[in-house]
Write a protein that holds these residues in place. Structure first.
Motif, mmCIF file in Angstrom:
data_model
loop_
_atom_site.group_PDB
_atom_site.id
_atom_site.type_symbol
_atom_site.label_atom_id
_atom_site.label_comp_id
_atom_site.label_asym_id
_atom_site.label_seq_id
_atom_site.Cartn_x
_atom_site.Cartn_y
_atom_site.Cartn_z
ATOM 1 N N GLN A 166 82.682 85.890 -19.242
ATOM 2 C CA GLN A 166 82.883 85.551 -20.770
ATOM 3 C C GLN A 166 83.158 84.009 -21.164
ATOM 4 O OE1 GLN A 166 85.514 88.721 -21.485
ATOM 5 N NE2 GLN A 166 84.469 89.397 -23.053
ATOM 6 N N ILE A 183 72.886 75.810 -24.842
ATOM 7 C CA ILE A 183 71.874 76.369 -25.211
ATOM 8 C C ILE A 183 71.322 76.010 -26.809
ATOM 9 C CG2 ILE A 183 70.168 78.178 -25.545
ATOM 10 C CD1 ILE A 183 71.288 79.391 -22.849
ATOM 11 N N ALA A 184 72.696 76.316 -27.506
ATOM 12 C CA ALA A 184 72.387 75.919 -28.883
ATOM 13 C C ALA A 184 72.345 74.595 -29.336
ATOM 14 C CB ALA A 184 73.793 76.495 -29.545
ATOM 15 N N TYR A 196 67.931 84.310 -24.515
ATOM 16 C CA TYR A 196 68.699 83.638 -25.785
ATOM 17 C C TYR A 196 68.258 82.403 -26.243
ATOM 18 C CZ TYR A 196 73.072 82.020 -27.968
ATOM 19 O OH TYR A 196 74.149 81.494 -28.850
ATOM 20 N N ASP A 215 69.569 83.714 -20.461
ATOM 21 C CA ASP A 215 69.527 82.534 -20.723
ATOM 22 C C ASP A 215 68.177 82.293 -21.562
ATOM 23 O OD1 ASP A 215 72.172 82.371 -20.114
ATOM 24 O OD2 ASP A 215 71.553 80.724 -18.474
ATOM 25 N N THR A 272 77.551 78.353 -21.803
ATOM 26 C CA THR A 272 76.230 78.481 -21.896
ATOM 27 C C THR A 272 75.734 78.733 -23.102
ATOM 28 O OG1 THR A 272 76.423 79.647 -19.803
ATOM 29 C CG2 THR A 272 74.555 80.031 -21.049
ATOM 30 N N ARG A 273 76.361 79.238 -24.237
ATOM 31 C CA ARG A 273 76.114 79.430 -25.627
ATOM 32 C C ARG A 273 76.056 78.101 -26.273
ATOM 33 N NH1 ARG A 273 79.051 84.774 -27.759
ATOM 34 N NH2 ARG A 273 77.835 86.493 -26.357
ATOM 35 N N LYS A 274 77.016 77.388 -26.226
ATOM 36 C CA LYS A 274 76.984 75.737 -26.674
ATOM 37 C C LYS A 274 76.102 75.217 -25.972
ATOM 38 C CE LYS A 274 79.038 72.249 -28.373
ATOM 39 N NZ LYS A 274 78.369 71.596 -29.836
ATOM 40 N N SER A 278 69.041 75.769 -16.737
ATOM 41 C CA SER A 278 69.652 76.960 -16.400
ATOM 42 C C SER A 278 69.078 77.533 -15.462
ATOM 43 C CB SER A 278 69.415 77.911 -17.733
ATOM 44 O OG SER A 278 69.929 79.064 -17.440
ATOM 45 N N ALA A 298 80.237 82.143 -20.549
ATOM 46 C CA ALA A 298 79.415 82.413 -21.674
ATOM 47 C C ALA A 298 79.689 81.088 -23.082
ATOM 48 C CB ALA A 298 79.413 83.729 -22.323
ATOM 49 N N LEU A 340 66.709 82.181 -30.213
ATOM 50 C CA LEU A 340 67.371 81.060 -30.899
ATOM 51 C C LEU A 340 66.054 79.889 -31.344
ATOM 52 C CD1 LEU A 340 70.462 79.625 -29.236
ATOM 53 C CD2 LEU A 340 70.239 81.182 -31.219
#
Length: 148
Positions: A62, A72-73, A97, A94, A68-70, A7, A65, A101
């Motif tokens: 959005q 990072i998760a 976040y 990031d 990005t969320r996927k 990131s 995001a 997590l």
């Protein structure tokens, strides 16, 4: 295999240096779309034009995001690079976040950002200045091998 999310700033070759340096290691890399125009315009390109720049940017943010969320998760390690040229508010988000997590966070920036990023650095498990140090971290995590 380690899943590593890269990131942060998109104006230098830091990602390429890490990916090339990690060649031969059991690592898969993901990250945001680094084509600036594509990243900015993805929302309107997919969901339709907006007259207001605010809504244009919001649609793109959005949609990005989701990626990005996927990323990072799914990551085992999140590397966040803060460059010198621009303020990377998205990179700071990031990093936060990833920390929330419980992800292993590596922060990459020059010495000029040490004070401004002290809280971000405090959340990281490692803070480095060069992409090659990230590669050395990955090698050590996978094999216990120290730099030569």
């Amino acid at each position: 295999m380690l899943n590593v999310y890269l990131s942060g700033e998109i104006h230098t070759d830091w990602r390429e240096r890490i990916v090339e340096g990690a060649s031969g290691l059991d690592v898969a890399f993901t990250g945001p779309v680094t084509d600036h125009a594509a990243s900015d315009d993805c929302g309107v390109a997919i969901m339709g034009a907006e007259e207001s720049k605010f809504w244009h940017d919001r649609k793109g943010a959005q949609l990005n995001a989701i990626r990005t969320r996927k990323g990072i998760a799914d990551a085992d390690i999140v590397v966040v690079r803060f460059g010198d040229q621009y303020k990377q508010w998205n990179a700071a988000f990031d990093a936060g976040y990833a920390a929330a997590l419980g992800k292993s966070l590596v922060v990459l920036h020059g010495p000029d950002h040490a004070h401004a990023l002290k809280e971000v650095d405090a959340a990281a498990l490692a803070v480095v200045e060069q992409p090659e140090q990230v590669v050395a971290i990955l090698r050590y995590v996978l094999s216990g091998e120290l730099p030569g």
